[in-house]
Design an enzyme around this catalytic site. Structure first.
Site, short mmCIF file in Angstrom:
data_model
loop_
_atom_site.label_atom_id
_atom_site.label_comp_id
_atom_site.label_asym_id
_atom_site.label_seq_id
_atom_site.Cartn_x
_atom_site.Cartn_y
_atom_site.Cartn_z
N SER A 141 -11.44 -46.08 5.86
CA SER A 141 -12.40 -45.01 5.63
C SER A 141 -11.99 -44.22 4.41
O SER A 141 -10.80 -44.13 4.09
CB SER A 141 -12.45 -44.07 6.86
OG SER A 141 -13.18 -42.89 6.55
N TYR A 154 -8.38 -38.42 12.77
CA TYR A 154 -9.13 -39.60 12.33
C TYR A 154 -8.70 -40.02 10.93
O TYR A 154 -8.43 -41.20 10.66
CB TYR A 154 -10.62 -39.31 12.36
CG TYR A 154 -11.49 -40.45 11.87
CD1 TYR A 154 -11.74 -41.55 12.68
CD2 TYR A 154 -12.04 -40.42 10.59
CE1 TYR A 154 -12.52 -42.60 12.23
CE2 TYR A 154 -12.83 -41.46 10.14
CZ TYR A 154 -13.08 -42.55 10.95
OH TYR A 154 -13.85 -43.59 10.50
N LYS A 158 -6.77 -43.56 9.57
CA LYS A 158 -7.28 -44.46 8.54
C LYS A 158 -6.31 -44.57 7.37
O LYS A 158 -6.21 -45.64 6.75
CB LYS A 158 -8.65 -43.98 8.07
CG LYS A 158 -9.73 -44.08 9.15
CD LYS A 158 -9.90 -45.52 9.65
CE LYS A 158 -11.08 -45.66 10.60
NZ LYS A 158 -11.33 -47.06 10.99
#
Length: 261
Positions: A141, A154, A158
């Site tokens: 991401s 998050y 990533k």
């Protein structure tokens, strides 16, 4: 460029919708046989049915080692090989400030976004790719590169996946290439909070003037999985419409272009 994947078999995790389904469809359109996974077998099978006879669905939660092992064996038995693995499954239950995070949400995010790609890559390596070669593409991401309030866990997961991509590229060379894509804001259910209520405002920050579509990412994944990328490994390809370039709006880019004429 040779984007022909005829005679090859791919597994795409988390492929019942969104980017995963678009990737599976693009791989199949390029000639590959594809196994799509989802937590529920019926969802995986329904998604595969939309692609056709080149695809099959298999129920396997990304972190379930027994199910993942069975899926790898199924792909090889059904289609005769396992040449491409796309670690697409991801989650973000940990939305919120780092200082208020609980271990449950933190652990689930890391398990799905970091451990699962390690798990599936190891299984594919031992079952087929160590002897026959192959390509692994991880769906990371843009969050692994940038920061934003409430996305700390998050984004960290990533960033870790990007670094694992580099390590795996070294460890599995020369028979297996390992790369990643880093999508920006894409029109998916997981990313709805980033664009749905403010699309006009978000689009103004894209030099290319629009939110991404799953097919934009799918084409990048297919390139990295194909022989067209035969001398590329350990890289993360940013697919973000230019978003990471900064605060330049489409209008500002257009104005600069007019002034240069």
């Amino acid at each position: 460029m040779n984007l022909d994947l005829s005679g090859k078999t791919a597994i795409v995790t988390g492929a019942s919708r969104g980017i995963g389904l678009a990737v599976a469809r693009q791989l199949a359109d390029s000639g590959a046989h594809v196994v799509l996974t989802a937590r529920k077998a019926q969802d995986a099978e329904a998604a595969a049915a939309t692609i056709g006879e080149r695809a099959a669905g298999f129920g396997a939660h990304a972190t379930d080692e027994a199910a993942a092992t069975a899926c790898v064996a199924f792909a090889i038995e059904r289609f005769g090989s396992l040449d491409v693995l796309v670690n697409n499954a991801g989650t973000n239950p940990a939305l919120g400030p780092l200082a208020e995070m609980d271990h449950g949400r933190f652990a689930k995010t890391i398990d799905v976004n970091v451990w699962a790609p390690v798990l599936w890559t190891g299984l594919a390596w031992r079952a087929w790719m160590r002897e026959h070669g192959g390509a692994v593409v991880n769906n990371a991401s843009l969050g692994g590169i940038v920061t934003a309030p409430d996305f700390g866990v998050y984004h960290a997961s990533k960033a870790a996946l990007m670094h694992i991509t580099r390590h795996a590229a070294v460890e599995l060379a020369p028979r297996v290439r390992v790369n990643a894509v880093a999508p920006g804001v894409v029109r998916t259910r997981l990313a709805e909070a980033l664009w749905k209520e403010q699309e006009d405002e978000i689009v103004a920050r894209f030099p290319l003037g629009r939110v991404g579509e799953p097919d934009d990412v799918a084409r990048a994944v297919t390139f990295l999985a194909s022989d067209a990328a035969a001398w590329i490994t350990g890289e993360t390809l940013v697919v973000d419409g230019g978003f990471v370039l900064g605060t330049a709006s489409v209008e500002a880019v257009a104005t600069a272009g007019e002034g240069a004429r």
